[in-house]
Design an enzyme around this catalytic site. Structure first.
Site, short mmCIF file in Angstrom:
data_model
loop_
_atom_site.label_atom_id
_atom_site.label_comp_id
_atom_site.label_asym_id
_atom_site.label_seq_id
_atom_site.Cartn_x
_atom_site.Cartn_y
_atom_site.Cartn_z
N ASP A 47 39.75 45.81 34.75
CA ASP A 47 40.28 44.59 35.37
C ASP A 47 39.20 43.52 35.51
O ASP A 47 38.00 43.82 35.53
CB ASP A 47 40.81 44.88 36.78
CG ASP A 47 42.10 45.68 36.75
OD1 ASP A 47 42.51 46.11 35.65
OD2 ASP A 47 42.69 45.87 37.82
N ASP A 48 39.67 42.27 35.64
CA ASP A 48 38.85 41.12 36.09
C ASP A 48 37.99 40.45 35.01
O ASP A 48 37.29 39.49 35.30
CB ASP A 48 37.93 41.49 37.27
CG ASP A 48 38.70 41.93 38.50
OD1 ASP A 48 39.94 41.80 38.48
OD2 ASP A 48 38.07 42.39 39.46
N HIS A 99 43.30 35.26 40.20
CA HIS A 99 43.12 36.49 40.98
C HIS A 99 43.67 36.39 42.40
O HIS A 99 43.21 37.08 43.32
CB HIS A 99 41.65 36.93 40.99
CG HIS A 99 41.50 38.42 41.15
ND1 HIS A 99 41.41 39.04 42.37
CD2 HIS A 99 41.46 39.42 40.24
CE1 HIS A 99 41.29 40.34 42.20
NE2 HIS A 99 41.32 40.60 40.90
N HIS A 104 36.44 48.29 36.52
CA HIS A 104 36.30 46.83 36.50
C HIS A 104 35.30 46.40 35.44
O HIS A 104 34.40 47.15 35.08
CB HIS A 104 35.94 46.31 37.89
CG HIS A 104 37.08 46.44 38.85
ND1 HIS A 104 37.33 47.61 39.51
CD2 HIS A 104 38.06 45.57 39.20
CE1 HIS A 104 38.41 47.46 40.25
NE2 HIS A 104 38.87 46.23 40.08
N HIS A 155 46.10 39.74 34.41
CA HIS A 155 45.71 40.11 35.79
C HIS A 155 45.73 38.85 36.66
O HIS A 155 44.91 38.71 37.57
CB HIS A 155 44.31 40.74 35.73
CG HIS A 155 43.89 41.45 36.97
ND1 HIS A 155 44.69 42.34 37.65
CD2 HIS A 155 42.72 41.41 37.67
CE1 HIS A 155 44.04 42.81 38.70
NE2 HIS A 155 42.84 42.26 38.75
#
Ligand SMILES: [Zn+2]
Length: 249
Positions: free
Chosen positions: A60-61, A115, A201, A111
């Site tokens: 993610d991210d 955020h 991540h 995603h």
């Protein structure tokens, strides 16, 4: 003349016959080897296609300054993953890494754009978060297949408006919290089982280091490590829009 005929017969029996005989033996031997090979090959293929245990890696991210390093490790072990990217990170700085990510067979999900936690903003804003990111991904010719809401926050009314399969996880490495490769590795090894989705991540060096420990260990334990599409395909599960998946069980 008679002598010539006798010599010809002698030549035929003594010199030619062994060639015919051994030639026949040799070709029948070759035939038996190749027929063995034909029978044997599908057996190897079957073994290669059959895995008792399969898990998916997700990041993610990103993209981030560490994405290239993550890709190095994935490529080294011939593994692909699913990257849930954040729209604001999709700037030109990461164009090359995004192209490499795709060329290596990895896949991309959304995603969110900024955020923000979907359950704490208006539904119209959630749609914007998804649409903005989708449009940015289109410039890379990426048609995202999945959504992972930031923080995994989702509720029933949001599920109805998200027209993608919603992919969460069941192995939480807490890599963002510990930033310690050994701890991240232990979290995976303690919780892993067939059908798991592992959450990692994209922007920590310790996650890259942990991956170097996690992948060989899981492969040693007989796990096939794949991306989300492959995981659900191998488990014969058809992913549906507006539904939440935490694993492929
Ligand atoms: Zn996130």
């Amino acid at each position: 003349m008679v002598l010539f005929m006798k010599l010809s017969l002698f030549f035929l029996i003594i010199v030619i016959t062994p060639f015919i005989f051994f030639g026949t033996v040799k070709s029948s031997r070759e035939a038996s080897i190749s027929s063995d090979a034909i029978e044997y090959e599908p057996t190897i293929n079957k073994e290669q296609e059959h895995y008792d245990k399969v898990v998916a890696l997700t990041f993610d991210d990103g993209p981030s300054n560490y994405t290239d390093d993550l890709l190095d490790v994935l490529e080294k072990y011939d593994v692909t993953a699913t990257f849930f990217v954040v729209g604001t990170n999709l700037n030109t700085k990461y164009n090359t890494v995004m192209v490499r990510l795709l060329e290596l067979g990895n896949e991309v999900g959304i995603h969110g754009y900024s955020h923000k936690e979907f359950t704490k903003i208006k539904e119209s804003k959630v749609i914007e978060e998804i649409d903005y990111t989708q449009k940015l991904l289109k410039s890379y010719n990426i048609e995202p297949k999945y959504i992972r809401p930031p923080y995994g926050s989702i509720n029933n009314s949001l599920k109805k408006i998200i027209d993608y399969p919603i992919i969460l996880w069941n192995v939480d490495t807490l890599d963002w919290k510990y930033r310690d490769a050994l701890k991240i590795y232990n979290n995976v090894i303690d919780d892993i089982s067939d059908g798991s989705i592992i959450l990692l991540h994209d922007h920590y060096l310790s996650t890259v280091q942990a991956l170097e420990l996690i992948i060989p260990e899981l492969q040693e334990e007989g796990y096939k490590i794949v991306n989300i599409t492959e995981l659900f395909s191998l488990k014969n599960i058809t992913l549906e829009n507006n539904k939440v998946y935490r694993s492929a069980k």
